[in-house]
Write a protein that holds these residues in place. Structure first.
Motif, short mmCIF file in Angstrom:
data_model
loop_
_atom_site.label_atom_id
_atom_site.label_comp_id
_atom_site.label_asym_id
_atom_site.label_seq_id
_atom_site.Cartn_x
_atom_site.Cartn_y
_atom_site.Cartn_z
N ARG A 53 0.86 -1.19 0.00
CA ARG A 53 0.00 0.00 0.00
C ARG A 53 0.89 1.24 0.00
N ASP A 54 0.79 2.02 -1.07
CA ASP A 54 1.61 3.21 -1.21
C ASP A 54 0.82 4.42 -0.70
N TYR A 55 1.16 4.83 0.52
CA TYR A 55 0.52 6.02 1.10
C TYR A 55 1.42 7.25 0.97
N ARG A 91 1.68 9.72 5.49
CA ARG A 91 2.41 9.15 4.36
C ARG A 91 3.37 8.06 4.85
N HIS A 132 2.48 8.76 -2.31
CA HIS A 132 1.87 9.58 -3.34
C HIS A 132 0.34 9.43 -3.34
N ASN A 133 -0.15 8.57 -2.48
CA ASN A 133 -1.60 8.42 -2.26
C ASN A 133 -1.85 8.52 -0.77
N GLU A 134 -1.55 9.69 -0.21
CA GLU A 134 -1.60 9.86 1.24
C GLU A 134 -3.03 9.72 1.76
N LYS A 135 -3.12 9.38 3.04
CA LYS A 135 -4.42 9.27 3.68
C LYS A 135 -5.02 10.66 3.89
#
Length: 206
Positions: A90-92, A102, A94-97
């Motif tokens: 899970r890439d957080y 991040r 560049h796809n932050e919550k």
């Protein structure tokens, strides 16, 4: 957990032994306390029979990096390992919550050799920069204080702080690239100058 920390720290040591800058700054790990496991079981409706399969972060590892690009290098290194199996990524970064959090999360399956035989356990690996970790540590502490229900103004401030931390990471990466480019140009331009000086000395001797 101890085995995994030794192996991941060993990756850093290998880079150092080869006189290369390691993408790993340091590694930490923890086993989730029993009270936290029980609380999460209740909150996530996890049955005791499904605990080992459904709760992926009973064992948790954190890999700290200097730069964002180091994170993806570490992820590639983990993908190539044969002593663990990656089940989920899970890439957080560049796809932050929505909170601004991040990090790069990896769920691995790791075989532990016990006297009763092999036991395959799940562990969650979080790979992040020092700036991301600083923000996440503060946010985690505040989360306990407010029990996850942040005041609106505080949530907005945390989001701005997270964005500022990521801008810092981005700026440091750009500075690093400029330094590397300058070093390359300096080295490239220095060699001909030295040859010219040598030739001049020979001419003087003649």
């Amino acid at each position: 957990m101890d085995e995994l920390k030794v192996k991941l720290r060993g990756m850093r040591k290998q880079f150092q032994n080869q006189n290369q800058r390691p993408p790993i700054e340091f590694v930490t790990g923890r086993v989730k306390p029993v009270a936290s496991i029980k609380e999460k079981m209740t909150r996530r409706h996890v049955s005791e029979e499904r605990l080992e399969q459904d709760m992926q972060d009973i064992a948790g590892l954190r890999i700290m990096c200097q730069f964002v690009e180091d994170i993806y290098q570490v992820v590639d290194l983990l993908r190539k390992r044969s002593d663990m199996t990656i089940l989920e990524e899970r890439d957080y970064i560049h796809n932050e919550k929505p909170s601004g959090y991040r990090s790069y999360h990896i769920v691995i399956e790791y075989p532990v050799q016990m006297v009763t035989g092999e036991k395959r356990i799940l562990a969650e690996v979080q790979v992040r920069t020092l700036a991301m970790n600083f923000w996440a540590t503060i946010e985690h502490s505040l989360n306990y204080k407010y029990q996850g229900a942040f005041p609106e103004e505080l949530s907005a401030r945390l989001q701005r702080a997270a964005e500022a931390a990521f801008k810092l990471d981005t700026e440091m990466s750009e500075i690093r690239e400029e330094i590397q480019e300058a070093q390359h140009l300096f080295s490239y331009g220095k060699a001909p100058t030295e040859r010219t000086d040598d030739e001049s000395k020979k001419d003087d001797q003649r």
